[in-house]
Write a protein that holds these residues in place. Structure first.
Motif, PDB file in Angstrom:
ATOM      1  N   LEU A   1     100.807 -52.007 -18.649  1.00 35.95           N
ATOM      2  CA  LEU A   1     100.500 -51.128 -19.806  1.00 35.95           C
ATOM      3  C   LEU A   1     100.828 -50.247 -19.764  1.00 35.95           C
ATOM      4  O   LEU A   1     100.731 -49.688 -21.259  1.00 35.95           O
ATOM      5  N   GLY A   2     100.464 -49.266 -18.956  1.00 37.75           N
ATOM      6  CA  GLY A   2     101.428 -47.631 -18.702  1.00 37.75           C
ATOM      7  C   GLY A   2     102.748 -48.265 -19.147  1.00 37.75           C
ATOM      8  O   GLY A   2     103.218 -47.122 -19.568  1.00 37.75           O
ATOM      9  N   ALA A   3     103.149 -48.687 -18.904  1.00 39.61           N
ATOM     10  CA  ALA A   3     104.560 -48.886 -18.502  1.00 39.61           C
ATOM     11  C   ALA A   3     105.752 -49.212 -19.828  1.00 39.61           C
ATOM     12  O   ALA A   3     106.101 -48.742 -20.396  1.00 39.61           O
ATOM     13  N   THR A   4     105.051 -49.628 -21.123  1.00 41.87           N
ATOM     14  CA  THR A   4     104.855 -50.096 -22.124  1.00 41.87           C
ATOM     15  C   THR A   4     105.331 -48.899 -22.768  1.00 41.87           C
ATOM     16  O   THR A   4     106.103 -48.646 -23.469  1.00 41.87           O
ATOM     17  N   ILE A   5     104.302 -48.309 -22.612  1.00 43.84           N
ATOM     18  CA  ILE A   5     104.142 -46.903 -23.606  1.00 43.84           C
ATOM     19  C   ILE A   5     104.742 -46.246 -23.361  1.00 43.84           C
ATOM     20  O   ILE A   5     106.036 -45.082 -24.318  1.00 43.84           O
ATOM     21  N   TRP A   6     105.534 -46.444 -22.015  1.00 47.38           N
ATOM     22  CA  TRP A   6     106.573 -45.002 -21.431  1.00 47.38           C
ATOM     23  C   TRP A   6     107.933 -45.623 -21.924  1.00 47.38           C
ATOM     24  O   TRP A   6     108.655 -44.991 -22.243  1.00 47.38           O
TER      25      TRP A   6
ATOM     26  N   ARG B   1     107.881 -57.215 -23.030  1.00 46.40           N
ATOM     27  CA  ARG B   1     108.224 -58.030 -21.984  1.00 46.40           C
ATOM     28  C   ARG B   1     107.307 -57.033 -21.146  1.00 46.40           C
ATOM     29  O   ARG B   1     106.128 -58.291 -20.547  1.00 46.40           O
ATOM     30  N   SER B   2     107.220 -56.304 -20.990  1.00 51.19           N
ATOM     31  CA  SER B   2     105.671 -55.024 -20.776  1.00 51.19           C
ATOM     32  C   SER B   2     104.565 -55.682 -20.529  1.00 51.19           C
ATOM     33  O   SER B   2     103.679 -55.472 -20.125  1.00 51.19           O
ATOM     34  N   PHE B   3     104.248 -55.475 -21.934  1.00 51.98           N
ATOM     35  CA  PHE B   3     102.948 -55.632 -22.787  1.00 51.98           C
ATOM     36  C   PHE B   3     102.445 -56.816 -22.319  1.00 51.98           C
ATOM     37  O   PHE B   3     101.533 -56.891 -22.353  1.00 51.98           O
ATOM     38  N   ALA B   4     103.481 -57.800 -22.535  1.00 54.03           N
ATOM     39  CA  ALA B   4     103.146 -59.227 -22.308  1.00 54.03           C
ATOM     40  C   ALA B   4     102.806 -59.357 -20.818  1.00 54.03           C
ATOM     41  O   ALA B   4     101.857 -59.871 -20.545  1.00 54.03           O
ATOM     42  N   ALA B   5     103.379 -59.379 -19.572  1.00 54.94           N
ATOM     43  CA  ALA B   5     102.995 -58.767 -18.707  1.00 54.94           C
ATOM     44  C   ALA B   5     101.601 -58.402 -17.984  1.00 54.94           C
ATOM     45  O   ALA B   5     101.142 -58.946 -17.689  1.00 54.94           O
ATOM     46  N   GLY B   6     101.586 -56.927 -18.688  1.00 57.55           N
ATOM     47  CA  GLY B   6     100.235 -56.499 -18.439  1.00 57.55           C
ATOM     48  C   GLY B   6      99.167 -57.160 -19.095  1.00 57.55           C
ATOM     49  O   GLY B   6      97.746 -57.413 -18.855  1.00 57.55           O
ATOM     50  N   LEU B   7      98.980 -58.366 -20.310  1.00 59.36           N
ATOM     51  CA  LEU B   7      98.709 -59.385 -21.581  1.00 59.36           C
ATOM     52  C   LEU B   7      98.369 -60.064 -20.080  1.00 59.36           C
ATOM     53  O   LEU B   7      96.818 -60.323 -19.809  1.00 59.36           O
ATOM     54  N   VAL B   8      99.075 -60.349 -19.891  1.00 57.82           N
ATOM     55  CA  VAL B   8      98.936 -62.191 -18.562  1.00 57.82           C
ATOM     56  C   VAL B   8      97.884 -61.548 -17.239  1.00 57.82           C
ATOM     57  O   VAL B   8      97.277 -62.134 -16.703  1.00 57.82           O
ATOM     58  N   LEU B   9      98.523 -60.301 -17.283  1.00 55.12           N
ATOM     59  CA  LEU B   9      97.853 -60.090 -16.106  1.00 55.12           C
ATOM     60  C   LEU B   9      96.414 -59.419 -16.381  1.00 55.12           C
ATOM     61  O   LEU B   9      95.905 -60.048 -15.265  1.00 55.12           O
ATOM     62  N   MET B  10      95.970 -59.402 -16.592  1.00 53.03           N
ATOM     63  CA  MET B  10      94.739 -58.408 -17.290  1.00 53.03           C
ATOM     64  C   MET B  10      93.786 -60.225 -17.981  1.00 53.03           C
ATOM     65  O   MET B  10      92.292 -60.237 -17.529  1.00 53.03           O
TER      66      MET B  10
END
Length: 98
Positions: free
Chosen positions: A55-60, A79-88
């Protein structure tokens, strides 16, 4: 350099919101309790921290300056946001499942 509009602002605010919800989940779930951690507890924390990284990488990724005419960085940020969402969600499901 252009000002962020549309998808950039949406991705950044959604990512920050999910990070805040993840921190609230970890605080409510009991990371701070003095009992010894089990393997499941370690898995939940690792999944949550990997989610925070994504999720931090999404912003970056979304706010990285690009030259005029260069390829937009929205697709990798999504894609980074989706990965963060799935992991959470995976961390939450592992914490709830017994």
């Amino acid at each position: 350099m252009r000002a962020p509009t549309g998808s950039v602002v949406g991705l950044c605010s959604a990512s920050a919101t999910m990070s805040a919800m993840g921190m609230a989940f970890l605080g409510y779930w009991g990371v701070h309790e003095p009992t010894p951690w089990s393997a499941r507890d370690i898995m939940v924390v690792c999944l949550a921290f990997l989610s925070f990284i994504a999720l931090g990488a999404t912003i970056w990724i979304a706010t990285t300056p690009i030259a005029d005419g260069a390829v937009e960085r929205i697709a990798p940020a999504r894609r980074s946001f989706a990965a963060g969402l799935v992991l959470m969600w995976a961390a939450i499901i592992v914490a709830i499942a017994k």
